[in-house]
Design an enzyme around this catalytic site. Sequence first.
Site, PDB file in Angstrom:
ATOM      1  N   ASN A 191       0.848  -1.181   0.000  1.00 52.24           N
ATOM      2  CA  ASN A 191       0.000   0.000   0.000  1.00 52.24           C
ATOM      3  C   ASN A 191       0.891   1.240   0.000  1.00 52.24           C
ATOM      4  OD1 ASN A 191       0.592  -0.807   2.769  1.00 52.24           O
ATOM      5  ND2 ASN A 191      -0.897   0.701   3.468  1.00 52.24           N
TER       6      ASN A 191
ATOM      7  N   GLU B  71       0.187   5.180   0.648  1.00 50.00           N
ATOM      8  CA  GLU B  71      -0.783   6.208   1.030  1.00 50.00           C
ATOM      9  C   GLU B  71      -0.446   7.555   0.410  1.00 50.00           C
ATOM     10  OE1 GLU B  71      -2.012   4.382   5.368  1.00 50.00           O
ATOM     11  OE2 GLU B  71      -0.794   6.188   5.326  1.00 50.00           O
TER      12      GLU B  71
ATOM     13  N   CYS C 141      -3.665   0.359  -3.013  1.00 49.34           N
ATOM     14  CA  CYS C 141      -3.630  -0.852  -2.193  1.00 49.34           C
ATOM     15  C   CYS C 141      -2.509  -1.779  -2.638  1.00 49.34           C
ATOM     16  CB  CYS C 141      -4.958  -1.591  -2.300  1.00 49.34           C
ATOM     17  SG  CYS C 141      -6.375  -0.649  -1.708  1.00 49.34           S
TER      18      CYS C 141
ATOM     19  N   GLU D 238      -2.687  -5.002  -3.141  1.00 52.14           N
ATOM     20  CA  GLU D 238      -3.143  -5.933  -4.170  1.00 52.14           C
ATOM     21  C   GLU D 238      -3.083  -5.285  -5.549  1.00 52.14           C
ATOM     22  OE1 GLU D 238      -5.802  -6.601  -0.478  1.00 52.14           O
ATOM     23  OE2 GLU D 238      -4.727  -4.948  -1.443  1.00 52.14           O
TER      24      GLU D 238
ATOM     25  N   CYS E  79     -10.102  -4.871  -0.179  1.00 52.62           N
ATOM     26  CA  CYS E  79     -11.230  -3.947  -0.278  1.00 52.62           C
ATOM     27  C   CYS E  79     -12.074  -4.299  -1.502  1.00 52.62           C
ATOM     28  CB  CYS E  79     -10.723  -2.505  -0.359  1.00 52.62           C
ATOM     29  SG  CYS E  79      -9.969  -2.063  -1.948  1.00 52.62           S
TER      30      CYS E  79
ATOM     31  N   CYS F 140     -10.316  -3.776  -4.886  1.00 52.46           N
ATOM     32  CA  CYS F 140      -9.294  -4.791  -5.154  1.00 52.46           C
ATOM     33  C   CYS F 140      -9.924  -6.142  -5.460  1.00 52.46           C
ATOM     34  CB  CYS F 140      -8.318  -4.899  -3.990  1.00 52.46           C
ATOM     35  SG  CYS F 140      -7.140  -3.518  -3.966  1.00 52.46           S
TER      36      CYS F 140
END
Length: 135
Positions: free
Chosen positions: A39, A41, A50, A52, A83, A86
């Site tokens: 990830n 940010e 993310c 993934e 999420c 993803c």
Amino acid sequence: MSLLDAATKARENAYAPYSRFKVGAALRTPSGNVYVGVNAENVAYPEGTCAEAGAIAAMCAGGDYKIAELLVISDSPTPVTPCGGCRQKIAEFAGPDVAVTMVNLQGVTSVVTVADLLPGSFNAGHMANVDANGV
């Protein structure tokens, strides 16, 4: 290298200065290639990415387009599932029976299929009546 080792190592490089919630992902393709993601940010939270999604982008950059298995690791009390966005990204590149393993740093593990993660997923079959011009 195992997917767990690859995702664990990658997770350390996650960029999570705001949440301090680092996530690592590793996927294997049918050819045996392993790709990782973390990830990343952004101060404008919706602009982060993310782990993934990062692994999937790395896979595509490597010229592979099919996921054979996927693992996600995070430091949480229970394994964290991908999420919703993803889940859709994973379903684009993985069949419904592909295993998705989620694990926390204490080794608590959950394994589900892509179909379990995203039942009734939107897929290319829904686009069957669209021609090359998008009509």
